[in-house]
Design an enzyme around this catalytic site. Structure first.
Site, PDB file in Angstrom:
ATOM      1  N   ALA A  60     -26.625 -12.835 -22.931  1.00  0.00           N
ATOM      2  CA  ALA A  60     -25.040 -12.765 -22.519  1.00  0.00           C
ATOM      3  C   ALA A  60     -24.387 -11.257 -23.071  1.00  0.00           C
ATOM      4  O   ALA A  60     -23.474 -10.676 -22.468  1.00  0.00           O
ATOM      5  CB  ALA A  60     -24.324 -13.605 -23.524  1.00  0.00           C
ATOM      6  N   ASN A  97     -17.074 -17.658 -31.011  1.00  0.00           N
ATOM      7  CA  ASN A  97     -18.605 -17.739 -31.752  1.00  0.00           C
ATOM      8  C   ASN A  97     -18.493 -17.882 -33.036  1.00  0.00           C
ATOM      9  O   ASN A  97     -19.686 -18.218 -33.642  1.00  0.00           O
ATOM     10  CB  ASN A  97     -19.231 -16.321 -31.193  1.00  0.00           C
ATOM     11  CG  ASN A  97     -18.834 -15.178 -31.676  1.00  0.00           C
ATOM     12  OD1 ASN A  97     -17.665 -14.840 -31.297  1.00  0.00           O
ATOM     13  ND2 ASN A  97     -19.272 -14.480 -32.466  1.00  0.00           N
ATOM     14  N   GLN A 155     -20.716 -19.327 -25.820  1.00  0.00           N
ATOM     15  CA  GLN A 155     -20.809 -20.575 -26.550  1.00  0.00           C
ATOM     16  C   GLN A 155     -20.112 -21.800 -25.864  1.00  0.00           C
ATOM     17  O   GLN A 155     -20.561 -22.930 -26.049  1.00  0.00           O
ATOM     18  CB  GLN A 155     -19.929 -20.185 -27.793  1.00  0.00           C
ATOM     19  CG  GLN A 155     -20.238 -19.272 -28.850  1.00  0.00           C
ATOM     20  CD  GLN A 155     -21.490 -19.701 -29.546  1.00  0.00           C
ATOM     21  OE1 GLN A 155     -21.791 -21.035 -29.545  1.00  0.00           O
ATOM     22  NE2 GLN A 155     -22.065 -18.990 -30.354  1.00  0.00           N
ATOM     23  N   SER A 210     -25.666 -17.681 -21.740  1.00  0.00           N
ATOM     24  CA  SER A 210     -26.806 -17.376 -22.607  1.00  0.00           C
ATOM     25  C   SER A 210     -27.792 -18.505 -22.778  1.00  0.00           C
ATOM     26  O   SER A 210     -26.952 -19.502 -23.124  1.00  0.00           O
ATOM     27  CB  SER A 210     -26.494 -16.603 -24.025  1.00  0.00           C
ATOM     28  OG  SER A 210     -27.506 -16.153 -24.597  1.00  0.00           O
ATOM     29  N   ALA A 211     -28.944 -18.515 -22.362  1.00  0.00           N
ATOM     30  CA  ALA A 211     -29.857 -19.697 -22.690  1.00  0.00           C
ATOM     31  C   ALA A 211     -29.989 -20.176 -23.803  1.00  0.00           C
ATOM     32  O   ALA A 211     -30.075 -21.505 -24.358  1.00  0.00           O
ATOM     33  CB  ALA A 211     -31.130 -19.608 -21.833  1.00  0.00           C
ATOM     34  N   HIS A 212     -30.279 -19.245 -24.880  1.00  0.00           N
ATOM     35  CA  HIS A 212     -30.498 -19.466 -26.440  1.00  0.00           C
ATOM     36  C   HIS A 212     -29.434 -20.501 -27.225  1.00  0.00           C
ATOM     37  O   HIS A 212     -29.740 -20.919 -28.280  1.00  0.00           O
ATOM     38  CB  HIS A 212     -30.993 -18.439 -27.205  1.00  0.00           C
ATOM     39  CG  HIS A 212     -30.149 -17.323 -27.701  1.00  0.00           C
ATOM     40  ND1 HIS A 212     -29.681 -17.589 -28.886  1.00  0.00           N
ATOM     41  CD2 HIS A 212     -29.392 -16.566 -27.193  1.00  0.00           C
ATOM     42  CE1 HIS A 212     -28.878 -16.635 -29.262  1.00  0.00           C
ATOM     43  NE2 HIS A 212     -28.581 -16.069 -28.144  1.00  0.00           N
ATOM     44  N   THR A 242     -38.289  -6.542 -13.334  1.00  0.00           N
ATOM     45  CA  THR A 242     -39.154  -7.876 -12.790  1.00  0.00           C
ATOM     46  C   THR A 242     -38.638  -9.056 -13.840  1.00  0.00           C
ATOM     47  O   THR A 242     -38.282  -9.182 -14.954  1.00  0.00           O
ATOM     48  CB  THR A 242     -40.667  -7.794 -13.375  1.00  0.00           C
ATOM     49  OG1 THR A 242     -41.222  -6.799 -12.647  1.00  0.00           O
ATOM     50  CG2 THR A 242     -41.261  -9.016 -13.077  1.00  0.00           C
ATOM     51  N   CYS A 246     -24.730 -11.669 -34.985  1.00  0.00           N
ATOM     52  CA  CYS A 246     -24.639 -10.173 -34.483  1.00  0.00           C
ATOM     53  C   CYS A 246     -23.906  -9.207 -35.408  1.00  0.00           C
ATOM     54  O   CYS A 246     -24.264  -8.149 -35.206  1.00  0.00           O
ATOM     55  CB  CYS A 246     -23.968 -10.217 -33.002  1.00  0.00           C
ATOM     56  SG  CYS A 246     -24.629 -11.517 -31.907  1.00  0.00           S
TER      57      CYS A 246
END
Length: 380
Positions: A69, A152, A180, A198-200, A238, A325
């Site tokens: 993100a 967040n 979030q 964001s995936a995590h 890639t 963060c």
């Protein structure tokens, strides 16, 4: 260890891990190659793109994969602004909010150095943006508005449909940070031009995210860096097939489990809050009057009890005082001070977030440990 920091990151769901594993060794082809292994990887990437798009209710071709993100937010804000200026657009105003993620605030600040006008709206005591303040700010021709859907640190929800409609009516692009919210509750991207995920944050792998880029009316971006022009020319490099595949599976699981999970998390969160409130009289709930994500709890401990001291005295509970963060900064949360808390009060605040693996037993034990730790930190 009892993990209560799901807003920082989530563990990969076992189903996600199982789906990723073959793509690290058995099916290792470059998804941008034209041979058989490459085509097989490309097909897996496109299936995942469809899954992420399904989570957001958009077209697969509107999804651009990124490293997360933070990159998606940078690409949306800097890419949109720089592209429009290169086309000769005279507007310079960019509007955001004081409680945004650092990567959004820093992206807007970086553009201010390039000559753009940075406008940062305040929030009320519950962390919400006043729609009239946005309406007033939009009276000056505006390029872009960037507002997160769910905070967040506090989990506070903004009224994105209302705010996005205002931006659209004023002719500005609307960007939403969904990091979030995505995967935790349904989202509406009506009147939204750009959205970051964001995936995590949703039981997928770290290192992969996505940016939604509206096709109709079409939004164009200037790429952040040069390369082979992958991802529709917006994001060269890639693609990491295993991570993309994991992201797709995480999105599918989120869609399937979202409603039931929200109910369960809300019950666990409220249980934890009740126990903390009873065990530590004087504890306050931040943003109590605002709608919040189901799994979040941001509490202000009684007078004289520092949150960092409590965490140090309670090593068996993994929690935080704010965004991971900005955890390296020895400073009170700027999100909480923007909501009107003093630096002293902000230093007394804990961010607790429950998740998919949290049990009732975890809540009971965590409450017991946190209350005991807080009492040892209480001044005489």
């Amino acid at each position: 260890m009892i993990y209560l920091d799901y807003f920082s990151t989530t563990p990969c769901d076992p189903t996600v891990v199982a789906a990723m594993l073959p793509w690290f060794g058995e099916d290792f082809g470059n998804p941008h190659s034209v041979h058989g292994p490459g085509r097989k990887a490309a097909e897996a990437v496109e299936r995942a793109r469809e899954s992420v798009a399904g989570l957001l209710g958009v077209e697969a071709r509107e999804i651009v994969f990124t490293s997360g993100a933070t990159e998606a937010n940078n690409l949306a804000i800097k890419g949109a602004a720089r592209h429009l200026i290169r086309l000769g657009d005279p507007r310079r105003r960019i509007i955001t909010v004081a409680t945004e993620h650092k990567c959004v605030l820093e992206s807007v600040r970086a553009l201010a150095v390039e000559g753009f006008e940075e406008v940062v709206l305040g929030v009320d005591a519950d962390g919400q943006v006043d729609s009239e303040a946005l309406r007033e700010a939009l009276k000056v021709p505006t390029l872009l508005v960037s507002i997160m859907a769910a905070n967040n640190e506090t989990g506070v929800l903004q009224d994105i449909p209302q705010l996005a409609a205002l931006a659209k009516a004023a002719g500005a692009l609307m960007h939403v940070d969904l990091a979030q919210m995505a995967g935790k509750m349904p989202v509406s991207l009506k009147d939204v031009d750009l959205a970051s995920v964001s995936a995590h944050k949703m039981y997928g792998p770290k290192g992969i995210g996505a940016l939604y880029v509206r096709r109709r009316p079409r939004v164009r971006l200037e790429a952040l860096f040069s390369g082979g022009g992958q991802e529709r020319g917006f994001r060269s490099g890639t693609l990491p097939t295993p991570l993309v595949v994991g992201f797709g599976v995480a999105a599918e699981l989120a869609v399937a489990n979202m409603a039931d999970e929200a109910v369960r998390l809300r019950l666990l969160r409220d249980d934890l809050w009740t126990q903390l409130q009873n065990g530590l009289p004087g504890t306050a709930l931040n943003a109590a009057g605002a709608p919040r994500l189901a799994g979040t709890l941001n509490v202000c401990l009684p007078e004289g009890i520092r949150a960092l001291d409590v965490l140090e005295a309670c090593p068996d509970v993994a929690a935080s005082t704010g965004s991971a963060c900005t955890a390296a900064e020895i400073a009170p949360s700027y999100v909480l001070t923007a909501m009107g808390l003093s630096a002293q009060k902000a230093s007394q605040c804990l961010r607790l977030s429950v998740g998919r693996s949290t049990s009732k037993a975890d809540i009971d034990r965590a409450a017991e440990l946190l209350i005991a730790a807080a009492r040892t930190c209480q001044p005489n």
